[in-house]
Design an enzyme around this catalytic site. Structure first.
Site, short mmCIF file in Angstrom:
data_model
loop_
_atom_site.label_atom_id
_atom_site.label_comp_id
_atom_site.label_asym_id
_atom_site.label_seq_id
_atom_site.Cartn_x
_atom_site.Cartn_y
_atom_site.Cartn_z
N ASP A 126 0.87 -1.15 -0.18
CA ASP A 126 0.10 -0.31 -0.04
C ASP A 126 0.94 1.23 0.09
OD1 ASP A 126 -2.60 -1.40 -0.11
OD2 ASP A 126 -2.42 -1.94 2.00
N LYS A 175 0.34 -8.35 -2.86
CA LYS A 175 -0.85 -7.63 -3.03
C LYS A 175 -0.60 -6.22 -3.45
CE LYS A 175 -3.87 -6.33 0.28
NZ LYS A 175 -4.44 -5.10 -0.57
N ASP A 191 -6.29 -6.48 -5.75
CA ASP A 191 -7.27 -6.36 -4.60
C ASP A 191 -8.01 -5.01 -5.06
OD1 ASP A 191 -8.71 -5.87 -2.52
OD2 ASP A 191 -6.82 -5.31 -1.04
N LEU A 192 -9.06 -5.00 -6.15
CA LEU A 192 -9.81 -3.97 -6.44
C LEU A 192 -11.01 -4.11 -5.87
CD1 LEU A 192 -8.18 -3.59 -10.07
CD2 LEU A 192 -7.70 -2.49 -8.07
N LYS A 193 -11.63 -5.15 -5.32
CA LYS A 193 -12.80 -5.19 -4.79
C LYS A 193 -13.84 -4.78 -5.46
CE LYS A 193 -11.12 -4.58 0.10
NZ LYS A 193 -9.69 -4.31 -0.14
N HIS A 251 -17.39 -3.92 -7.35
CA HIS A 251 -18.64 -3.81 -6.93
C HIS A 251 -19.29 -3.25 -7.71
CE1 HIS A 251 -21.19 -3.63 -2.82
NE2 HIS A 251 -21.59 -4.05 -3.95
N ASP A 252 -20.26 -3.76 -8.67
CA ASP A 252 -20.91 -3.10 -9.75
C ASP A 252 -21.95 -3.89 -10.11
OD1 ASP A 252 -21.81 -0.99 -11.79
OD2 ASP A 252 -19.82 0.03 -11.48
N ILE A 253 -22.85 -3.62 -11.18
CA ILE A 253 -23.64 -4.37 -11.62
C ILE A 253 -23.07 -5.71 -12.51
CG2 ILE A 253 -25.58 -2.66 -11.98
CD1 ILE A 253 -24.75 -2.65 -14.95
N PRO A 254 -23.78 -6.68 -12.52
CA PRO A 254 -23.09 -7.88 -13.17
C PRO A 254 -22.43 -7.61 -14.64
CG PRO A 254 -25.22 -8.56 -12.38
CD PRO A 254 -25.28 -7.04 -12.18
N ASN A 255 -23.09 -7.10 -15.60
CA ASN A 255 -22.09 -6.79 -16.62
C ASN A 255 -21.22 -6.08 -16.66
OD1 ASN A 255 -22.43 -6.77 -19.58
ND2 ASN A 255 -22.39 -4.71 -19.42
N THR A 257 -12.59 -6.37 7.25
CA THR A 257 -12.08 -6.53 8.61
C THR A 257 -11.98 -5.32 9.34
OG1 THR A 257 -10.14 -6.58 7.64
CG2 THR A 257 -10.81 -8.80 8.23
N ARG A 273 -2.25 -9.01 12.88
CA ARG A 273 -1.36 -8.11 13.78
C ARG A 273 -0.57 -9.11 14.90
NH1 ARG A 273 -2.48 -5.11 10.31
NH2 ARG A 273 -3.47 -3.04 10.45
N GLN A 284 -8.01 -1.63 11.65
CA GLN A 284 -8.72 -2.86 11.59
C GLN A 284 -9.47 -3.20 12.90
OE1 GLN A 284 -8.89 -4.54 9.14
NE2 GLN A 284 -6.97 -4.58 7.78
N ARG A 301 0.64 -2.92 7.21
CA ARG A 301 1.45 -2.20 8.10
C ARG A 301 2.30 -2.70 8.96
NH1 ARG A 301 -3.76 1.47 8.78
NH2 ARG A 301 -4.59 -0.95 8.31
O1 C5P Z 1 -2.04 -2.43 6.61
P1 C5P Z 1 -2.93 -3.77 6.74
O2 C5P Z 1 -2.29 -4.97 7.33
O3 C5P Z 1 -4.11 -3.62 7.87
O4 C5P Z 1 -3.44 -4.24 5.45
C1 C5P Z 1 -4.38 -5.00 5.12
C2 C5P Z 1 -4.37 -4.93 3.75
O5 C5P Z 1 -5.82 -5.85 3.24
C3 C5P Z 1 -4.71 -3.52 3.25
O6 C5P Z 1 -4.24 -3.55 1.62
C4 C5P Z 1 -6.50 -3.67 3.00
O7 C5P Z 1 -6.92 -3.07 1.76
C5 C5P Z 1 -6.61 -5.14 2.45
N1 C5P Z 1 -7.89 -5.66 3.07
C6 C5P Z 1 -8.54 -5.68 4.18
N2 C5P Z 1 -9.80 -6.11 4.60
C7 C5P Z 1 -10.50 -6.68 3.51
C8 C5P Z 1 -10.07 -6.72 2.11
C9 C5P Z 1 -8.70 -6.22 2.08
O8 C5P Z 1 -7.84 -5.09 5.07
N3 C5P Z 1 -11.81 -7.40 3.63
#
Ligand code: C5P
Length: 262
Positions: free
Chosen positions: A32, A54, A81-83, A85-89, A145, A208, A217, A238
């Site tokens: 990140d 990632k 990791d772009l997550k 989230h939109d309509i199916p098409n 999370t 952690r 988190q 982090r």
């Molecule tokens: O710095 P940290 O360990 O909290 O980073 C967690 C990584 O996981 C971040 O890049 C965050 O975008 C990603 N993530 C998350 N929770 C999710 C999906 C992805 O924390 N549900």
């Protein structure tokens, strides 16, 4: 986009592959960072350790697919990791573009619904088969999370349901739609494993090491406990990127992971 029934599609290859995963492959370091130079510098320092990488929203929006291609040159697994989230098409189109570009893992929000998830699976399979490639792993985001049970009840207004029940339900929907696994907290991993079986991939952020700060988190757990709970992949940002010595921090996390698996 034509609609192949999900049941007619071959699985995207998780069977058997998990047993062969090394501890190093099971650690996704979340790069990140605001620019490719910083991300690639850390990736290069960590490459001898054999970890996976990632790429999230910050780095992707700054550098686009170029940084994905650069990271893939290290020969390690790259999770984009772009997550989605939109309509199916629209999600199907995004998945098609990502498969054409080449990614190993990608994710989408399960809360986009069953049609959206199925459209993503079909799109990934069709694009991969067109290109003669193995499809990427498609992973569904359940409940971030960073969200607690209080947020689930009071903000999302899902009352009378525990985080575990909610996440387990979404994981079962993801499996039914044909996804390869889910992102969840390792706190919920045993429940999901029980419901979704041994081949379903559990990708867990919110990790952690003992004594590390939680930051934003909410549902956190140590690396060792995450593996003991049945996580397949740990996503850690982090605690590594913010460490004074990221290589030593990664080594210490890998040692803790190894210790949990003996
Ligand atoms: O710095 P940290 O360990 O909290 O980073 C967690 C990584 O996981 C971040 O890049 C965050 O975008 C990603 N993530 C998350 N929770 C999710 C999906 C992805 O924390 N549900």
């Amino acid at each position: 986009m034509s609609s192949l029934p999900v049941s007619s599609l071959s699985k995207t290859g998780s069977e058997g592959a998990k047993a062969a995963l090394s501890v190093e492959e099971r650690l996704f370091v979340a790069l990140d960072y605001p620019d490719a130079a910083t991300a690639l510098a850390l990736a290069e320092r960590l490459a001898p350790l054999g970890v996976s990488y990632k790429i999230g929203l910050q780095l992707f929006y700054a550098e686009g697919m170029a940084v994905v291609h650069q990271l893939r040159q290290f020969g390690k697994t790259v999770f984009v990791d772009l997550k989605l989230h939109d309509i199916p098409n629209t999600v199907a189109g995004a998945v098609d573009s990502l498969v054409i570009q080449g990614v190993d893992f990608l994710n989408l929000h399960t809360q986009g619904g069953p049609e959206m998830m199925r459209a993503a699976v079909v799109s990934a399979q069709q694009a991969a088969s067109r290109l003669g490639q193995t499809p990427p792993k498609l992973i569904g985001v359940t409940l971030l999370t960073s969200l607690s049970e209080q947020a689930l009840n009071e903000f999302l207004f899902v009352e009378g349901v525990s985080v575990g029940e909610y996440v387990q339900h979404l994981a079962m929907q993801a499996k039914k739609a044909g996804l390869d696994g889910v992102v969840c907290s390792a706190q919920e991993a045993p429940l999901i494993r029980a419901a979704c079986g041994p081949d379903f991939l559990l990708v867990t952020p919110g990790i952690r090491p003992a004594g590390a700060g939680e930051q934003d988190q909410a549902r956190v757990i140590t690396p060792a406990q995450a593996l003991q709970n049945g996580s397949d992949y740990l996503v850690i940002g982090r605690p590594i990127t913010g460490a004074s010595d990221p290589v030593a921090a990664t080594q210490s996390i890998l040692d803790e992971m190894r210790g949990a698996l003996v």
